[in-house]
Design a protein around this motif. Structure first.
Motif, PDB file in Angstrom:
ATOM      1  N   UNK A 249       0.659  -1.277  -0.003  1.00  0.00           N
ATOM      2  CA  UNK A 249      -0.025  -0.035  -0.051  1.00  0.00           C
ATOM      3  C   UNK A 249       0.755   1.440  -0.001  1.00  0.00           C
ATOM      4  N   UNK A 250       0.147   2.313  -0.571  1.00  0.00           N
ATOM      5  CA  UNK A 250       1.149   3.710  -0.629  1.00  0.00           C
ATOM      6  C   UNK A 250       0.501   4.281   0.784  1.00  0.00           C
ATOM      7  N   UNK A 251       1.477   4.507   1.684  1.00  0.00           N
ATOM      8  CA  UNK A 251       1.127   4.753   2.997  1.00  0.00           C
ATOM      9  C   UNK A 251       0.383   6.020   3.360  1.00  0.00           C
ATOM     10  N   UNK A 252       0.764   7.118   2.406  1.00  0.00           N
ATOM     11  CA  UNK A 252       0.012   8.499   2.930  1.00  0.00           C
ATOM     12  C   UNK A 252      -1.339   8.295   2.719  1.00  0.00           C
TER      13      UNK A 252
ATOM     14  N   UNK B 217      -4.809   8.398   4.849  1.00  0.00           N
ATOM     15  CA  UNK B 217      -5.824   9.302   4.603  1.00  0.00           C
ATOM     16  C   UNK B 217      -7.291   8.595   4.459  1.00  0.00           C
ATOM     17  N   UNK B 218      -7.193   7.247   4.002  1.00  0.00           N
ATOM     18  CA  UNK B 218      -8.377   6.395   3.740  1.00  0.00           C
ATOM     19  C   UNK B 218      -8.681   6.064   5.168  1.00  0.00           C
ATOM     20  N   UNK B 219      -7.483   5.601   6.143  1.00  0.00           N
ATOM     21  CA  UNK B 219      -8.036   5.188   7.482  1.00  0.00           C
ATOM     22  C   UNK B 219      -8.524   6.261   8.145  1.00  0.00           C
TER      23      UNK B 219
ATOM     24  N   UNK C  39     -16.669  -1.026   2.075  1.00  0.00           N
ATOM     25  CA  UNK C  39     -15.866  -0.153   1.067  1.00  0.00           C
ATOM     26  C   UNK C  39     -16.562   0.363  -0.165  1.00  0.00           C
ATOM     27  N   UNK C  40     -16.236   1.387  -0.436  1.00  0.00           N
ATOM     28  CA  UNK C  40     -16.990   1.998  -1.727  1.00  0.00           C
ATOM     29  C   UNK C  40     -16.727   1.292  -3.035  1.00  0.00           C
ATOM     30  N   UNK C  41     -15.676   0.551  -3.138  1.00  0.00           N
ATOM     31  CA  UNK C  41     -15.271   0.035  -4.417  1.00  0.00           C
ATOM     32  C   UNK C  41     -16.459  -1.349  -4.660  1.00  0.00           C
TER      33      UNK C  41
ATOM     34  N   UNK D  52     -10.893   3.087  -0.284  1.00  0.00           N
ATOM     35  CA  UNK D  52     -10.431   1.514  -0.137  1.00  0.00           C
ATOM     36  C   UNK D  52      -9.327   1.293  -1.125  1.00  0.00           C
ATOM     37  N   UNK D  53      -8.665   2.211  -1.831  1.00  0.00           N
ATOM     38  CA  UNK D  53      -8.009   1.982  -2.615  1.00  0.00           C
ATOM     39  C   UNK D  53      -6.616   1.358  -2.331  1.00  0.00           C
ATOM     40  N   UNK D  54      -5.928   1.756  -1.200  1.00  0.00           N
ATOM     41  CA  UNK D  54      -4.941   1.310  -0.389  1.00  0.00           C
ATOM     42  C   UNK D  54      -5.137   0.545   0.802  1.00  0.00           C
TER      43      UNK D  54
END
Ligand SMILES: NC(=[NH2+])NCCC[C@H](N)C(=O)O
Length: 407
Positions: free
Chosen positions: A43-46, A50-52, A363-365, A385-387
């Motif tokens: 996962x891309x942490x930043x 943000x998602x969290x 999750x929206x996805x 929910x991307x990352x």
């Protein structure tokens, strides 16, 4: 005094929940280590953070108190003796029970302030961070390709799994894979030493066992019915053991053990089956046979502390009887379409967190599953929910309810 842990269903209005904000441990996943660390990608942490934060805010906006695992851990270790004992055990469980590396690591960690130290333990410690005066035999014997002396714990944001709240107590879990086993040591210290919990909660089963159990398999269906996955992560022996303890010490008198496939996409029961209303469940169609059946066993207290066990396949009938309902609505992930169901389940389309009866976070996805939930009368709060989804866990996995209102 009310118990600081109180969870008598999967759906009662959520009052307090425990999360862990993903930290630098996520940046210590590499292509070589990701499968061992139970990730399918990095996962891309930043963005994950943000998602969290969005997830946490969604819960707060509904009046839910959000506690952070990492903060509770630091607070639990306020006493210097407790902190030292904890570090000693954590270093031992990281592979160094004694010897030079044990001593150097311990000293390195104890020199930090408590919150930094806790964050560091999640993050992991690289070889070059610690000063070793000379090459030790321990070092020589190790895999020199592996950059860490203390492994990161990137799965810590799945706070559902190291422990599970059940009634006025919890199980502190012996987890299956080394990648996650140390997480529940942190829980143990929170429960033993945090002023909010110390001496006030029942531990139905502790982590000093050989047999495994994980919170993603543990579902509290009512104030006396508990469901559990027979899965990659939860063994038959552990199920019998926790059933015996619950029957002996708590109000629970029924355990429904449900057999699910043993694979990474469906590692826990809550990746394929969750309760979202008094009579509604999400279910991944792939766990059911052509008749809509799945192997399950119903456990009750027997004579002399033993248990009785009946085998069933008709899960709807079993749930109707256990929950005393005329009907049960099993809502299929991805509306039952084999491609959509498989795709959305992979990204946790069945992993629904109920925050009240008929009200969930997803999750929206997973838009096909989400639309279907709405058609069944469920109020759905969607989160990004991307990352986060790259770790194979959704809103239920990322949350450990501490207090819910009774139904
Ligand atoms: N309750 C859950 N389904 N948790 C999902 C945990 C995912 C995590 N990567 C693991 O494999 O352990």
């Amino acid at each position: 005094m009310p118990s600081p842990i109180h969870v008598t269903s999967e759906i009662g209005k959520l009052k307090t929940v425990m999360l862990h904000r993903p930290g630098r441990e996520i940046e210590n996943i590499t292509p070589d280590s990701m499968y061992r660390l139970l990730f399918d990608d990095i996962p891309y942490l930043p963005i994950a953070q943000e998602e969290h934060d969005y997830f946490a805010q969604t819960l707060r906006d509904q009046g839910i108190e959000v506690l952070y695992f990492e903060k509770l851990a630091a607070e639990a270790l306020a006493d210097q003796d407790v902190k030292e004992e904890f570090v000693d055990r954590m270093v031992a469980e990281s592979g160094y029970a004694a010897g030079l590396i044990h001593d150097v690591l311990k000293e390195y960690l104890l020199a930090m302030n408590t919150q930094d130290m806790v964050n560091k333990i999640f993050e992991g410690v690289r070889r070059e961070e610690i000063d070793l005066p000379h090459m030790t035999l321990q070092q020589a014997a190790e895999d020199t390709e592996w950059p860490f002396v203390m492994d990161p714990m990137p799965n810590a944001y799945f706070t559902r799994d190291p422990q599970a709240s059940i009634g006025d107590g919890l199980s502190i879990n012996r987890m299956t894979f080394p990648a996650r086993q140390r997480e529940s040591l942190i829980t143990e210290y929170i429960i033993k030493h945090h002023p909010r919990f110390a001496g006030q909660v029942n531990v139905w089963r502790d982590r000093n066992h050989e047999t495994h159990i994980e919170g993603g398999d543990e579902l509290v269906l009512s104030d006396h019915v508990f469901a559990i996955g027979i899965s990659q992560r939860t063994t038959a022996d552990a199920i019998e053991d926790i059933a015996k303890n619950l029957f002996k010490k708590s109000n629970y008198d029924t355990v429904i053990a449900i057999k699910i496939p043993h694979n990474h996409a469906m590692m826990h029961l809550d990746t394929v089956f969750t309760m979202i209303d008094y009579d509604k469940f999400t279910v991944h169609p792939a766990i059911l046979d052509e008749n809509g059946h799945v192997d399950n066993w119903v456990l009750h207290p027997g004579k002399d502390g033993e248990i009785t066990m009946e085998h069933h396949t008709d899960i709807k009938e079993v749930l109707k009887k256990a929950l005393n309902k005329d009907d049960i609505d099993l809502i299929p992930t991805g509306n039952g379409d084999p491609i959509i169901a498989a795709r959305e389940q992979w990204n946790d389309g069945s992993n629904t967190l109920a925050i009240a009866p008929g009200e969930v976070v997803t999750y929206n996805r997973n838009y096909v599953s989400n639309d279907l939930l709405r058609k069944h009368g469920i109020l759905v709060h969607e989160v990004r929910s991307s990352e986060l989804s790259r770790g194979r866990g959704g809103p239920r996995c990322m949350s450990c309810p501490i207090v819910r209102e009774d139904l």
